[in-house]
Design a protein around this motif. Sequence first.
Motif, PDB file in Angstrom:
ATOM      1  N   ASP A 108       0.833  -1.185   0.000  1.00  0.00           N
ATOM      2  CA  ASP A 108       0.000   0.000   0.000  1.00  0.00           C
ATOM      3  C   ASP A 108       0.872   1.239   0.000  1.00  0.00           C
ATOM      4  O   ASP A 108       2.100   1.161  -0.019  1.00  0.00           O
ATOM      5  CB  ASP A 108      -1.009  -0.020   1.145  1.00  0.00           C
ATOM      6  N   GLY A 163     -12.788   4.844   6.118  1.00  0.00           N
ATOM      7  CA  GLY A 163     -12.865   5.130   4.695  1.00  0.00           C
ATOM      8  C   GLY A 163     -13.729   4.093   4.000  1.00  0.00           C
ATOM      9  O   GLY A 163     -14.749   3.676   4.533  1.00  0.00           O
ATOM     10  N   THR A 196     -13.873   0.559   0.978  1.00  0.00           N
ATOM     11  CA  THR A 196     -13.191  -0.564   0.353  1.00  0.00           C
ATOM     12  C   THR A 196     -14.076  -1.144  -0.744  1.00  0.00           C
ATOM     13  O   THR A 196     -15.303  -1.049  -0.674  1.00  0.00           O
ATOM     14  CB  THR A 196     -12.825  -1.657   1.380  1.00  0.00           C
ATOM     15  N   TYR A 214      -9.346  -3.277  -2.444  1.00  0.00           N
ATOM     16  CA  TYR A 214      -8.640  -2.001  -2.392  1.00  0.00           C
ATOM     17  C   TYR A 214      -9.268  -1.236  -1.235  1.00  0.00           C
ATOM     18  O   TYR A 214     -10.487  -1.229  -1.073  1.00  0.00           O
ATOM     19  CB  TYR A 214      -8.820  -1.205  -3.691  1.00  0.00           C
ATOM     20  N   TYR A 215      -8.436  -0.607  -0.398  1.00  0.00           N
ATOM     21  CA  TYR A 215      -8.984   0.189   0.695  1.00  0.00           C
ATOM     22  C   TYR A 215      -8.370   1.581   0.702  1.00  0.00           C
ATOM     23  O   TYR A 215      -7.241   1.793   0.273  1.00  0.00           O
ATOM     24  CB  TYR A 215      -8.799  -0.495   2.061  1.00  0.00           C
ATOM     25  N   ASP A 216      -9.145   2.528   1.193  1.00  0.00           N
ATOM     26  CA  ASP A 216      -8.719   3.919   1.357  1.00  0.00           C
ATOM     27  C   ASP A 216      -9.229   4.354   2.722  1.00  0.00           C
ATOM     28  O   ASP A 216     -10.436   4.468   2.932  1.00  0.00           O
ATOM     29  CB  ASP A 216      -9.313   4.779   0.249  1.00  0.00           C
ATOM     30  N   LYS A 269      -8.069  10.599   5.117  1.00  0.00           N
ATOM     31  CA  LYS A 269      -6.990  11.439   5.637  1.00  0.00           C
ATOM     32  C   LYS A 269      -7.230  11.718   7.108  1.00  0.00           C
ATOM     33  O   LYS A 269      -8.345  12.045   7.513  1.00  0.00           O
ATOM     34  CB  LYS A 269      -6.940  12.763   4.882  1.00  0.00           C
ATOM     35  N   THR A 275      -2.462   9.809   4.923  1.00  0.00           N
ATOM     36  CA  THR A 275      -3.402   9.095   4.066  1.00  0.00           C
ATOM     37  C   THR A 275      -2.873   7.690   3.841  1.00  0.00           C
ATOM     38  O   THR A 275      -1.728   7.523   3.444  1.00  0.00           O
ATOM     39  CB  THR A 275      -3.546   9.808   2.702  1.00  0.00           C
ATOM     40  N   GLU A 276      -3.704   6.669   4.109  1.00  0.00           N
ATOM     41  CA  GLU A 276      -3.329   5.270   3.901  1.00  0.00           C
ATOM     42  C   GLU A 276      -4.273   4.636   2.888  1.00  0.00           C
ATOM     43  O   GLU A 276      -5.488   4.649   3.072  1.00  0.00           O
ATOM     44  CB  GLU A 276      -3.408   4.471   5.208  1.00  0.00           C
ATOM     45  N   THR A 277      -3.710   4.096   1.812  1.00  0.00           N
ATOM     46  CA  THR A 277      -4.464   3.351   0.806  1.00  0.00           C
ATOM     47  C   THR A 277      -3.701   2.071   0.493  1.00  0.00           C
ATOM     48  O   THR A 277      -2.484   2.020   0.683  1.00  0.00           O
ATOM     49  CB  THR A 277      -4.636   4.155  -0.495  1.00  0.00           C
TER      50      THR A 277
END
Length: 173
Positions: free
Chosen positions: A6, A117, A119, A140-142, A145, A159-161
Motif C-alpha cells: 500500500d 474510509g 473498500t 482495495y482500501y482507502d 486522511k 493518508t493510507e491506501t
Amino acid sequence: NQHDRDRAEIRRAGHRADHDTDGGLVGGTVGVNWQSGNWVGGLEADIDWANIKGSTACPNVLFTCSSQINWLGTGRLRLGVAAGNFLLFGTGGVAFGGVEAATAGPASGSETTTDVGWTAGAGVEAALAGNVSLKAEWLYYDLGKSNHALDGSERADVTETGNLFRLGLNWRM
C-alpha cells in the motif's frame, strides 16, 4: 489473510513524504448469504491484527517519517453469481483501521488514530466438502486522511491506501 502493498502519504508543514508500506495481517470474518437461483447476496464483516508499515526521509532530512496500520477491518455487501461449486463475487463497503504516524529525529513523536474510509474488491469462493469453502479475495482500501500530532506542536496529515490479497477457509452453518 495476507496483505500485499500500500501507499502512505504524510503531509507536514506544506511538505509531502510518500512511502510504500507492506506487511501481513491475520484475523477472522463473519457473514451471512442469501441465494436466489444463481444470484448470491450477502453481508460480511472482518477484523484483522495488522503489521503494515513503512518509512522514508521526511522533507527535513534530519527526520524519518513513518506510518503503520496496527489493525484493519471492513463491513461489506457482497453480490455474486454461483456456477457449480464456484461463486464469483464483487464486494464493497466501509473500511476502518488503527493508523500510527511518527517522526524520528531531533524531536520525535507519534500518534495513533482510528481512521474510516471505504473498500471495494472482487473474489472467488469454491466449495470444498460439506460446509467448507476456500475463498480468494482482493480488496482495495482507502482509510481517508487523518491529522496526527507528531512531536508536540507539529501536526501532519496522513493518508493510507492499499491493496489487500486474502485467502481463507469458510465454514457455513
